[in-house]
Write an enzyme that holds these catalytic residues in place. Structure first.
Site, mmCIF file in Angstrom:
data_model
loop_
_atom_site.group_PDB
_atom_site.id
_atom_site.type_symbol
_atom_site.label_atom_id
_atom_site.label_comp_id
_atom_site.label_asym_id
_atom_site.label_seq_id
_atom_site.Cartn_x
_atom_site.Cartn_y
_atom_site.Cartn_z
ATOM 1 N N HIS A 6 96.187 13.636 -12.109
ATOM 2 C CA HIS A 6 96.164 15.211 -11.525
ATOM 3 C C HIS A 6 97.100 14.906 -9.825
ATOM 4 C CE1 HIS A 6 93.044 16.567 -14.189
ATOM 5 N NE2 HIS A 6 91.728 15.459 -14.197
ATOM 6 N N GLY A 7 97.165 15.761 -9.541
ATOM 7 C CA GLY A 7 97.900 15.703 -8.084
ATOM 8 C C GLY A 7 97.416 16.927 -6.923
ATOM 9 N N CYS B 1 99.735 18.641 -11.494
ATOM 10 C CA CYS B 1 99.339 20.023 -10.478
ATOM 11 C C CYS B 1 99.626 19.578 -8.820
ATOM 12 C CB CYS B 1 98.095 20.057 -10.536
ATOM 13 S SG CYS B 1 97.190 21.114 -12.394
ATOM 14 N N ARG B 2 100.634 20.474 -8.032
ATOM 15 C CA ARG B 2 100.620 20.240 -6.884
ATOM 16 C C ARG B 2 99.618 20.950 -6.064
ATOM 17 N NH1 ARG B 2 107.250 20.132 -6.956
ATOM 18 N NH2 ARG B 2 106.509 18.546 -4.560
ATOM 19 N N GLU C 240 113.863 18.234 -7.314
ATOM 20 C CA GLU C 240 113.979 18.095 -5.395
ATOM 21 C C GLU C 240 113.753 16.351 -5.228
ATOM 22 O OE1 GLU C 240 109.371 18.215 -5.135
ATOM 23 O OE2 GLU C 240 109.486 20.310 -5.875
#
Length: 263
Positions: free
Chosen positions: A95-96, A143-144, A249
């Site tokens: 998860h993020g 996720c961000r 990135e």
């Protein structure tokens, strides 16, 4: 002045028999306060099989706190095998939030979060000398944030945007005592499963869309395309899935990285 083609490609110094490629894979599935990441085990299986096929020994860790993730990275960065390797893969699945990756004790956006900066610090040219000048490929599935990554637009309006940039360069300073100045951080290539603030999608039976797509593109194109071209192919494959777009990135690759599978 054009560089010869050979110097524009990362070299493979050692024959396959003596080369010791290693990859790190950290996958958090079970959390104390967050939902279980069903399907993530499929991602681990798929990425492990892919990396082993490319000649990497994969060090797998599951269900770590942010501190344990940092420790696992430090231990991996210190591994003697990197001296006789030509590259590494660093794969993170969890998860993020916008700030980073969730550890297993995470409760919100500030508790038990691994900052992505930590990855680049542990493997930069100061702290991981064995990988100096060698490709360090970072793959992040998380996720961000909670936003959907699509928007409805009217594409009839024709607009052209010109971007101009001025590059400031300073020459490297070489000293008498055989110490040379190097970039603190170089030779990284990062592909994140989504853009900042947005979600990444995962199928509870088959695993993450991003990881599935990444594996497919590597299998189809690693024999002929360099790494960043494969990354672009992954991004292009999301054209028909507008709610998520993988993002390249913090890429500091100085040359093209070909995996040369089988060599």
């Amino acid at each position: 002045h054009c560089l010869p083609l050979s110097s524009q490609i990362y070299p493979i110094h050692l024959p396959r028999e003596t080369r010791t490629r290693r990859a790190l894979l950290i996958c958090n599935i079970e959390f104390e306060h967050l939902s279980r990441r069903d399907g993530a085990e499929k991602d681990v299986e798929g990425m492990t099989k892919l990396l082993e096929g490319l000649g990497y020994v994969v060090d797998i860790h599951r269900n770590l706190t942010s501190q344990e993730m940092a420790t696992a990275m430090k231990d991996f960065a210190d591994h003697k095998d990197h001296w006789t390797s030509d590259s590494t893969f660093l794969v993170f699945m969890s998860h993020g939030v916008r700030a980073g990756l969730c550890g297993t004790k995470s409760t919100d956006e500030t508790t038990d979060i691994l900052s992505l900066d930590t990855i680049y610090e542990k493997f930069n040219n100061k702290w991981c000398r064995a990988l100096l000048g060698k490709p360090k490929v970072v793959i992040i599935q998380s996720c961000r944030g909670g936003k959907i990554g699509s928007v409805m637009v009217n594409i009839s309006a024709d607009s052209a945007i010109r971007i101009t940039s001025s590059a400031h360069t300073s020459p490297a300073r070489l000293e008498d005592d055989a110490i040379c100045e190097v970039h603190l951080e170089s030779d990284f290539a990062t592909l994140h499963s989504s853009t900042p603030d947005t979600v990444s999608w995962r199928n509870i039976a088959t695993g993450s869309i991003f990881i599935q797509c990444l594996i497919e593109q590597f299998r189809n194109h690693a024999c002929s395309s360099d790494l960043q071209e494969i990354f672009r192919k992954v991004q292009y494959s999301f054209e028909k899935h507008p709610q998520q777009l993988p993002s390249q990135e913090r890429t500091t690759m100085l040359r093209k990285f070909y995996l040369f599978p089988g060599h």
